[in-house]
Design an enzyme around this catalytic site. Structure first.
Site, mmCIF file in Angstrom:
data_model
loop_
_atom_site.group_PDB
_atom_site.id
_atom_site.type_symbol
_atom_site.label_atom_id
_atom_site.label_comp_id
_atom_site.label_asym_id
_atom_site.label_seq_id
_atom_site.Cartn_x
_atom_site.Cartn_y
_atom_site.Cartn_z
ATOM 1 C CB SER A 1 -15.612 -16.782 -26.383
ATOM 2 O OG SER A 1 -16.058 -17.931 -27.067
ATOM 3 C CG HIS B 1 -25.125 -14.777 -35.572
ATOM 4 N ND1 HIS B 1 -24.638 -16.060 -35.577
ATOM 5 C CD2 HIS B 1 -24.711 -14.212 -34.421
ATOM 6 C CE1 HIS B 1 -23.959 -16.263 -34.460
ATOM 7 N NE2 HIS B 1 -23.982 -15.154 -33.740
ATOM 8 C CD GLU C 1 -24.707 -19.275 -33.924
ATOM 9 O OE1 GLU C 1 -25.836 -18.891 -33.569
ATOM 10 O OE2 GLU C 1 -23.722 -19.270 -33.153
ATOM 11 C CD GLU D 1 -20.997 -12.066 -33.381
ATOM 12 O OE1 GLU D 1 -21.103 -11.993 -32.154
ATOM 13 O OE2 GLU D 1 -21.779 -12.707 -34.100
ATOM 14 N N GLY E 1 -23.201 -13.975 -26.754
ATOM 15 C CA GLY E 1 -24.038 -15.160 -26.862
ATOM 16 C C GLY E 1 -24.178 -15.837 -25.503
ATOM 17 N N GLY E 2 -23.399 -16.889 -25.284
ATOM 18 C CA GLY E 2 -23.515 -17.714 -24.075
ATOM 19 C C GLY E 2 -23.613 -16.935 -22.772
ATOM 20 N N GLY F 1 -18.820 -19.226 -29.424
ATOM 21 C CA GLY F 1 -19.253 -20.403 -28.686
ATOM 22 C C GLY F 1 -18.146 -21.421 -28.470
ATOM 23 C CG ASN G 1 -27.716 -13.867 -30.681
ATOM 24 O OD1 ASN G 1 -28.881 -14.270 -30.624
ATOM 25 N ND2 ASN G 1 -26.883 -14.216 -31.643
ATOM 26 C CD1 TRP G 2 -30.128 -13.640 -24.470
ATOM 27 C CD2 TRP G 2 -32.328 -13.715 -24.058
ATOM 28 N NE1 TRP G 2 -30.391 -12.756 -23.442
ATOM 29 C CE2 TRP G 2 -31.740 -12.780 -23.160
ATOM 30 C CE3 TRP G 2 -33.703 -13.924 -23.967
ATOM 31 C CZ2 TRP G 2 -32.481 -12.072 -22.220
ATOM 32 C CZ3 TRP G 2 -34.450 -13.221 -23.026
ATOM 33 C CH2 TRP G 2 -33.836 -12.311 -22.161
ATOM 34 C CE LYS G 3 -25.224 -17.183 -30.433
ATOM 35 N NZ LYS G 3 -23.935 -17.774 -30.728
#
Ligand code: PGA
Length: 249
Positions: free
Chosen positions: A212, A94, A96, A166, A233-234, A172, A9-11
């Site tokens: 993470s 998600h 966010e 999640e 993610g990251g 993150g 997920n490149w957000k």
């Protein structure tokens, strides 16, 4: 045997040039695991990424979509628009989106219905906040999120549903659920599915872990019997790290 999936997920990261560079790096890497691999670029780069990865085994997916087919929803994207550029899978729910854009179980339930009505596959995200975990309420919260958004569906719809647990406190933050915490929750989720839909649906549904997940911990997380992959993610923004996770099975 249920599918193993690793999705990046490149957000809201990477402009067009940065997206091109990441796609180029991804195409150079060799996959040694049998997992399905997906990446979710931001909307402006979706079509470009889709064209670029067309002949690779990496699927390009969307980070979100609206529940309506079309109309006066400024800034939103429909399932039909995604499908028209070749996108067949969408991430929904998600944390966010829930936290910053007020997405509720109710709107998510509508989004899930729209995606399925359009023959799209859904990666449905959910997870507890830190205070839920601390108060021992995490299982209740998670079960409620799944029930509210998904349990009106027919059993057959679960062929197109991937679940992504999640824990919000691990996204993150560099803090990961321990492999045991992930396994316990995934087993609990699978048992909830079995209660509602029977063992066949529960056994066949892919449940991803997100929060993470990195090259250093993916192998241990993925070795757990109910952890069928990850939503990353990251670490998905660096091709080598992402593929180290893809190949951690
Ligand atoms: P993270 O994000 O890997 O950066 O923690 C996971 C996610 O939000 O899906």
């Amino acid at each position: 045997m249920r599918k193993q999936i690793v999705a990046g997920n490149w957000k809201m990261n990477n402009d067009l040039a940065q997206t091109e560079a990441l796609l180029t790096d991804l195409k150079k890497l060799e996959q040694t695991s049998g997992a399905e691999v997906m990446v979710a670029p931001t909307f402006t780069n979706l079509y470009h990424a889709f064209e670029s990865l067309k002949n690779s085994s990496i699927e390009v997916i969307a980070q979100n979509m609206h529940f309506a087919d079309k109309g006066a929803y400024t800034g939103e994207i429909s399932a039909g628009m995604l499908k028209s550029i070749g996108i067949k899978t969408v991430i929904l729910g998600h944390s966010e989106r829930r936290e910053y854009f007020n997405e509720t179980d109710e709107t998510l339930s509508k989004k899930v219905d729209t995606a399925l009505a359009n023959d799209m596959r859904v990666i449905f995200c959910f997870g507890e906040q830190l205070h839920d975990r601390k108060s021992g309420n995490h299982e209740t919260v998670v079960e409620q999120q799944i029930k509210n958004a998904l349990f009106h569906l027919e059993a057959s719809s679960f062929q197109n549903i991937v679940l992504a647990y999640e824990p919000v406190w691990a996204i993150g933050t560099g803090e990961t659920a321990s492999p045991e915490q992930a396994q316990d929750m995934h087993a609990f989720i699978r048992a909830s599915l079995a209660k509602q839909y029977g063992n066949d649906v529960a056994d066949a549904t892919t449940i991803l872990y997100g929060g993470s997940c990195k090259p250093g911990n993916a192998k241990e997380l993925f070795s757990k019997p109910d952890v069928d992959g990850g939503l990353i993610g990251g670490a998905s923004l660096v091709a080598e790290d992402f593929f180290a996770i893809v190949n951690a099975f």
